[in-house]
Design a protein around this motif. Structure first.
Motif, mmCIF file in Angstrom:
data_model
loop_
_atom_site.group_PDB
_atom_site.id
_atom_site.type_symbol
_atom_site.label_atom_id
_atom_site.label_comp_id
_atom_site.label_asym_id
_atom_site.label_seq_id
_atom_site.Cartn_x
_atom_site.Cartn_y
_atom_site.Cartn_z
ATOM 1 N N ARG A 104 16.506 24.168 28.018
ATOM 2 C CA ARG A 104 15.182 23.668 27.686
ATOM 3 C C ARG A 104 14.534 24.619 26.679
ATOM 4 O O ARG A 104 14.804 25.818 26.680
ATOM 5 C CB ARG A 104 14.366 23.653 28.972
ATOM 6 N N ASP A 105 13.679 24.066 25.834
ATOM 7 C CA ASP A 105 12.989 24.898 24.848
ATOM 8 C C ASP A 105 11.750 25.486 25.522
ATOM 9 O O ASP A 105 10.701 24.869 25.568
ATOM 10 C CB ASP A 105 12.606 24.009 23.652
ATOM 11 N N VAL A 106 11.887 26.678 26.099
ATOM 12 C CA VAL A 106 10.740 27.296 26.774
ATOM 13 C C VAL A 106 10.590 28.743 26.321
ATOM 14 O O VAL A 106 11.475 29.297 25.671
ATOM 15 C CB VAL A 106 10.882 27.276 28.320
ATOM 16 N N LYS A 107 9.436 29.313 26.647
ATOM 17 C CA LYS A 107 9.195 30.710 26.294
ATOM 18 C C LYS A 107 8.994 31.532 27.559
ATOM 19 O O LYS A 107 8.521 31.027 28.576
ATOM 20 C CB LYS A 107 7.944 30.811 25.428
ATOM 21 N N TRP A 108 9.328 32.810 27.487
ATOM 22 C CA TRP A 108 8.959 33.739 28.546
ATOM 23 C C TRP A 108 7.447 33.907 28.536
ATOM 24 O O TRP A 108 6.806 33.623 27.517
ATOM 25 C CB TRP A 108 9.635 35.108 28.326
ATOM 26 N N SER A 109 6.895 34.396 29.609
ATOM 27 C CA SER A 109 5.439 34.460 29.702
ATOM 28 C C SER A 109 4.810 35.410 28.680
ATOM 29 O O SER A 109 3.603 35.394 28.477
ATOM 30 C CB SER A 109 5.010 34.838 31.126
ATOM 31 N N ASP A 110 5.609 36.244 28.024
ATOM 32 C CA ASP A 110 5.035 37.076 26.952
ATOM 33 C C ASP A 110 5.219 36.442 25.576
ATOM 34 O O ASP A 110 4.929 37.071 24.560
ATOM 35 C CB ASP A 110 5.643 38.488 26.993
ATOM 36 N N GLY A 111 5.727 35.204 25.526
ATOM 37 C CA GLY A 111 5.829 34.502 24.255
ATOM 38 C C GLY A 111 7.210 34.551 23.622
ATOM 39 O O GLY A 111 7.484 33.820 22.663
ATOM 40 N N THR A 112 8.094 35.420 24.126
ATOM 41 C CA THR A 112 9.447 35.506 23.575
ATOM 42 C C THR A 112 10.228 34.237 23.949
ATOM 43 O O THR A 112 10.159 33.803 25.092
ATOM 44 C CB THR A 112 10.175 36.722 24.187
ATOM 45 N N PRO A 113 10.953 33.651 22.995
ATOM 46 C CA PRO A 113 11.715 32.439 23.355
ATOM 47 C C PRO A 113 12.831 32.738 24.350
ATOM 48 O O PRO A 113 13.446 33.807 24.311
ATOM 49 C CB PRO A 113 12.312 31.966 22.023
ATOM 50 N N PHE A 114 13.068 31.775 25.221
ATOM 51 C CA PHE A 114 14.169 31.864 26.185
ATOM 52 C C PHE A 114 15.387 31.228 25.531
ATOM 53 O O PHE A 114 15.319 30.106 25.038
ATOM 54 C CB PHE A 114 13.774 31.110 27.455
ATOM 55 N N THR A 115 16.504 31.973 25.503
ATOM 56 C CA THR A 115 17.678 31.451 24.792
ATOM 57 C C THR A 115 18.942 31.641 25.627
ATOM 58 O O THR A 115 18.914 32.226 26.711
ATOM 59 C CB THR A 115 17.906 32.200 23.461
ATOM 60 N N ALA A 116 20.045 31.164 25.035
ATOM 61 C CA ALA A 116 21.354 31.295 25.678
ATOM 62 C C ALA A 116 21.688 32.763 25.920
ATOM 63 O O ALA A 116 22.413 33.091 26.867
ATOM 64 C CB ALA A 116 22.419 30.640 24.810
ATOM 65 N N ASP A 117 21.165 33.665 25.064
ATOM 66 C CA ASP A 117 21.437 35.095 25.262
ATOM 67 C C ASP A 117 20.923 35.570 26.622
ATOM 68 O O ASP A 117 21.565 36.371 27.285
ATOM 69 C CB ASP A 117 20.765 35.929 24.163
ATOM 70 N N ASP A 118 19.751 35.066 26.987
ATOM 71 C CA ASP A 118 19.195 35.456 28.286
ATOM 72 C C ASP A 118 20.110 35.009 29.420
ATOM 73 O O ASP A 118 20.313 35.726 30.397
ATOM 74 C CB ASP A 118 17.809 34.831 28.478
ATOM 75 N N VAL A 119 20.661 33.795 29.278
ATOM 76 C CA VAL A 119 21.515 33.256 30.340
ATOM 77 C C VAL A 119 22.790 34.088 30.458
ATOM 78 O O VAL A 119 23.163 34.538 31.546
ATOM 79 C CB VAL A 119 21.863 31.779 30.066
ATOM 80 N N VAL A 120 23.454 34.305 29.329
ATOM 81 C CA VAL A 120 24.703 35.061 29.358
ATOM 82 C C VAL A 120 24.443 36.472 29.880
ATOM 83 O O VAL A 120 25.166 36.992 30.731
ATOM 84 C CB VAL A 120 25.344 35.105 27.950
ATOM 85 N N PHE A 121 23.342 37.075 29.410
ATOM 86 C CA PHE A 121 22.989 38.417 29.853
ATOM 87 C C PHE A 121 22.763 38.443 31.366
ATOM 88 O O PHE A 121 23.304 39.274 32.092
ATOM 89 C CB PHE A 121 21.721 38.882 29.125
ATOM 90 N N THR A 122 21.932 37.509 31.855
ATOM 91 C CA THR A 122 21.612 37.494 33.289
ATOM 92 C C THR A 122 22.876 37.342 34.126
ATOM 93 O O THR A 122 23.099 38.086 35.078
ATOM 94 C CB THR A 122 20.643 36.335 33.625
ATOM 95 N N MET A 123 23.709 36.376 33.757
ATOM 96 C CA MET A 123 24.879 36.111 34.576
ATOM 97 C C MET A 123 25.863 37.276 34.526
ATOM 98 O O MET A 123 26.390 37.705 35.535
ATOM 99 C CB MET A 123 25.570 34.814 34.134
ATOM 100 N N LYS A 124 26.079 37.798 33.322
ATOM 101 C CA LYS A 124 27.124 38.800 33.150
ATOM 102 C C LYS A 124 26.692 40.187 33.619
ATOM 103 O O LYS A 124 27.429 40.869 34.319
ATOM 104 C CB LYS A 124 27.482 38.845 31.649
#
Lengths: 323, 586
Positions: free
Chosen positions: B108-128
């Motif tokens: 989904r096209d969403v932003k973190w609460s500080d305005g930074t976009p949420f991207t696939a990098d966040d997902v890969v980072f979190t999982m890995k």
């Protein structure tokens, strides 16, 4: 006097070391450690538990754990790390110090301000109706556990339509800047813990003060003073009370560690943001460095309290002299 | 002048409030969660029974922290709070390829609460680096390791991410609902693998309770606003929240969510009664009093939800199959003995006396309301209360009556110690009832009532004869294979099915335990829901027949709610609905 104080401080060092060793042994004697609680959780595998133990250094022999902890204190002033909170223990204790000291100080002030005059009154009016009434209240205070008294007070307060139960503030004032409204709200909440925690101490002090004063009032110099025609009030307050209060000063010193450890169960029941419940949790979780630091702080307060009491004694009673 | 303009410009930048910003593709929440469209504003006050120890979801195991963080962080896919179905979360859609091993998520096209976009990098980072980080104390390595190999995550582009499973895994999306995404831009400095000189355990020191609240950012409906040590946690709406109500209004409705920290249950109840706390979970014991108060016009009411959620955990009775005493060991392992014991349990009396009728006959252990997995056949297998049958079976086992006392085949009186938690009222009361039934049969029963922490330790150490314990009803049995599959760490009544290396020992299992073991292995890699249900149906039937544990009752979910809250209600199926983001203040 100065040399005496320095010597007392120097003696404290081996004392504290001995106390710390004893405390550590006791902590290690309880079965399991911080990671034991994880073994019953379906989300956590036993391998993970072993990894956590290794990382926290809990797989080392006990004496190595102890020495590492002591080394941290001496070389870096570091009292260790809380396993549960992932933060240095001194920070965690410091965060809770403010309210702990405030509640304890209020309680101690209440205890003394109430107990001493009542004790004096009781002794001066021995076997009067009021003396019996106050003695009766005193016995109730000594015998009823403070957490139970807290529950009863809260129940009475609630059933009379009050709403200020548990904690030190109403929700909207927690964390808010100080205003008159906040202060009033604090007073509305504070009386229950102060009475609940303070009553047993008050009752004990009343009994002591009464007993001591009765002893002194029976002394010959009091009879002499009275025979001389001194005003009864001067006899009691100026001559007798001053002598009767000495033993209470040593008790005052003993109250200092209570500033931090206080009454744990009453604090839980009253929902106070103080060190008591926090310490209780740390004990249950075997958060060992937090428990150790807490116990050491408590021991240190005890030693300091005793020293202060001794100094106060010397100051109030010219017959006592240290060299 | 130049300075003045600069100052004005600066002022505009600083003063411009962060307007609520809707994501370009918000998620409309299920209308089943709403009784009516809410009103914005007001504050919702809830209770929390202990202080959070950290705000790092993966650094600790702490229910208080989890409760708070589920408002702040989101998973890729989530459980619909009204139905339990898997619905899109941060991933707006996903596809599974034919082999069942590659799952592709469109974010989904969403932003973190500080305005930074949420991207696939966040997902890969979190999982890995976070979820699969063995040094994180709250990691989920186990859940995402299948057949000995980890699930791999790959970024395709900023909004598409792929999960590559070593083998097909039926419960994959279900376990993903517990993997909350954390912001890479805040967590990265704590990761040893990505920074030189950072110790492996540092991950656990992220987001401790002294971290400035502005650093704790999320994608959830709320963000952290204030933490007053040991007193309260305050959350405020996330301006970038991507959840909307059926009319398109951004959620949450309330402008403040407060958790008051109250350790003692009685004080919690008092604070609820005085209106300070708006909603609490209650027990069957408090229900009648609160209901009376509701009827006589108090400003709150009680809701008795049908037993549809994992909690309260239904109690069961278990015997120690590996007890040192050889004679008892043989008795406890005898199917007929456990059958006899089931006949001694008067479930209806327990529901009446212990739960004030607010309980039902439990599943084994799947909840009857869980239509995806419940096997109704177990109702036929479960044995009803019948002391005569129990006596007869005990005689058959060789535990015979002699001078009013049951004696073992060796002639020794049959005595049993029943262990349970003194601080869990229903368990306590059940133990007392069981004792009276057993003594009626001539079995001397000793109660060992100790704190729940100690019960847990005794259970793990195998130091008990009989025990009353409870595990929650997870919707998907696979997620609790650590309990129900023989040879796993929490299969505590028969610990010899596991060796010291935590590996299953097949030869120590009974034939039916072997079958259960296989069923869980089969269910794990099966992607077809019908076939999966068939496996777990068989498992439930075996459990009901062979009674490794004997289920006693399932308490209802009970809540007391202040009348000023809107959108907290009982659904037609008897479920209590009311999430923090759909509740509004009337």
């Amino acid at each position: 006097m100065f040399r005496y104080i320095v010597r007392r401080f120097l003696i404290m060092i081996p004392m504290l070391i001995l106390i710390s060793i004893l405390c550590f042994i006791v902590i290690k004697l309880q079965p399991g450690d911080f990671t034991t609680q994880f073994l019953t959780d379906p989300r956590i595998t036993p391998e993970m538990v072993n990894q956590i133990r290794e990382r926290l250094g809990l797989d080392e022999p006990a004496h190595i754990q102890y020495l590492t902890w002591v080394k941290g204190i001496i070389t870096r002033g570091d009292f260790g790390y809380s396993f549960a909170y992932k933060r240095p223990v001194q920070e965690l204790i410091w965060e809770r110090m403010g309210w702990t000291v405030a509640v304890a100080a209020a309680t101690i002030v209440f205890t003394w301000v109430v107990a001493i005059p009542i004790g004096i009154y009781s002794a001066a009016h021995k076997y009067s109706v009021m003396d019996y009434v106050l003695t009766f209240v005193g016995f109730i205070g000594v015998s009823v556990p403070s957490f139970f008294l807290a529950l009863v007070l809260m129940y009475i307060h609630l059933s009379l339509g009050g709403t200020a139960v548990g904690g030190l503030f109403s929700q909207q004032y927690i964390g808010a800047p100080w205003t008159w409204g906040k202060f009033v709200d604090l007073l509305k909440h504070l009386w229950i813990p102060v009475i609940a925690i303070g009553l047993s101490g008050t009752a004990g002090l009343i009994r002591l003060m009464r007993g001591n004063l009765l002893d002194v009032l029976g002394a010959q110099y009091v009879t002499t003073a009275r025979a001389k025609g001194l005003h009864p009030r001067i006899v009691v307050y100026k001559h007798a009370v001053r002598n009767a209060i000495n033993p209470l000063i040593s008790i005052f010193g003993m109250q200092l560690p209570e500033l931090i450890s206080g009454t744990i169960i009453a604090s839980i029941v009253l929902n106070l943001p103080t060190m008591g419940p926090f310490f209780y949790d740390a004990l249950l979780n075997s958060d060992q460095y937090l428990v150790m630091t807490f116990l050491m702080l408590s021991a240190f307060m005890m030693l300091i309290g005793n020293l202060i009491a001794d100094i106060l004694l010397a100051w109030s009673d010219p017959r006592i002299w240290y060299d | 002048m130049k300075r003045f303009i600069l100052a004005v410009l600066l002022l505009i930048v600083v003063v411009t409030p962060v307007y609520a910003q809707l994501s370009s593709n918000p998620a409309v929440m299920d209308p089943a969660l709403f009784e009516e469209i809410g009103r914005k504003g007001g504050e919702l006050v809830l209770g929390l029974s202990s202080s959070p120890r950290s705000f790092n979801f993966y650094g600790i195991i702490d229910n208080a922290a989890y409760t708070i963080l589920y408002n702040i962080l989101d998973p890729l896919v989530m459980e619909n709070p009204a139905t339990g179905e898997i619905v899109p979360g941060l991933a707006e859609s996903w596809t599974v390829d034919d082999s069942g091993t590659v799952v592709t998520f469109k974010l989904r096209d969403v932003k973190w609460s500080d305005g930074t976009p949420f991207t696939a990098d966040d997902v890969v980072f979190t999982m890995k680096h976070v979820v699969m980080n063995p040094n994180a104390e709250g990691n989920s390595v186990d859940r995402f390791t299948l057949g000995g190999a980890p699930v791999l995550w790959e970024k395709v582009d900023d909004h598409i991410v792929k999960a590559i499973l070593p083998v097909p895994y039926g419960a994959f999306t279900r376990v993903l609902t517990h993997a909350l995404m954390v912001p890479k831009h805040k967590y990265e400095p704590y990761i040893a693998a990505l920074n030189e000189g950072v110790e492996p355990g540092t991950i656990n020191k992220a987001w401790t309770t002294d971290t400035p609240v502005s650093d704790i950012v999320g994608t959830g409906t709320f963000v952290l606003s204030e933490y007053v040590v040991d007193q309260k946690v305050v959350l405020k709406p996330n301006p970038y929240s991507w959840k909307v109500d059926p009319e398109g209004n951004q959620l949450p409705y309330v402008s403040k969510l407060v958790y008051l920290i109250v350790q003692d249950d009685q004080v919690m109840l008092a604070k609820f009664r005085s209106g300070e706390i708006h909603r609490i979970t209650i027990t069957g014991q408090n229900y009648p009093a609160l209901k009376r108060e509701e009827l006589s016009g108090a400003e709150y009411g009680v809701l008795a939800g049908s037993p549809v959620s994992p909690v309260p955990s239904p109690p069961h009775l278990a015997f120690n199959w590996d007890i040192d005493d050889p004679e008892l060991r043989e008795i406890f392992r005898n199917d007929k003995f456990r059958e006899a014991v089931e006949y001694t349990i008067d479930r209806y009396r327990i529901i009446e006396d212990v739960y004030n009728t607010l309980a039902i006959i439990p599943g084994v252990p799947v909840l009857p309301a869980n239509t995806a997995f419940y096997n109704p056949e177990i109702e036929e297998i479960m044995r009803p209360y019948d002391l005569e049958k129990a006596k007869q079976l005990l005689d058959e086992v060789g535990i015979t009556l002699k001078d009013g006392v049951r004696v073992l085949p060796s002639g020794r009186p049959f005595q049993i110690t029943l262990t349970t938690a003194v601080n869990v009222q229903p368990h306590n009361d059940i133990a007392v009832i069981l004792k009276s039934e057993w003594e009626e049969l001539g079995i001397t029963t000793h109660l060992q009532l100790i704190s729940s922490t100690l019960v847990g330790q005794k259970r793990t150490a195998g130091e008990f004869e009989a025990i009353i314990e409870a595990f929650g009803n997870q919707p998907d049995p696979q997620l609790r294979k650590a309990i129900w599959q023989p040879g796993r760490p929490l299969y505590y009544w028969h610990r010899s099915t596991m060796d010291e290396n935590q590996e299953p020992v097949l030869e120590n299992m009974e034939d039916w335990e072997r079958r259960v073991f296989d069923l869980f292995e089969l269910g794990e890699v099966e992607m077809d829901p019908v076939q999966r249900k068939a496996y777990y149906d068989e498992w439930q039937a075996i459990y009901a027949e062979k009674l490794p544990v004997i289920y006693i009752a399932k308490g209802m979910e009970l809540a007391a709610v202040n009348n000023k809250l809107g959108n907290v209600f009982l659904k037609d199926n008897g479920q209590i609905v009311g999430t923090n983001y759909t509740i509004f203040i009337k």
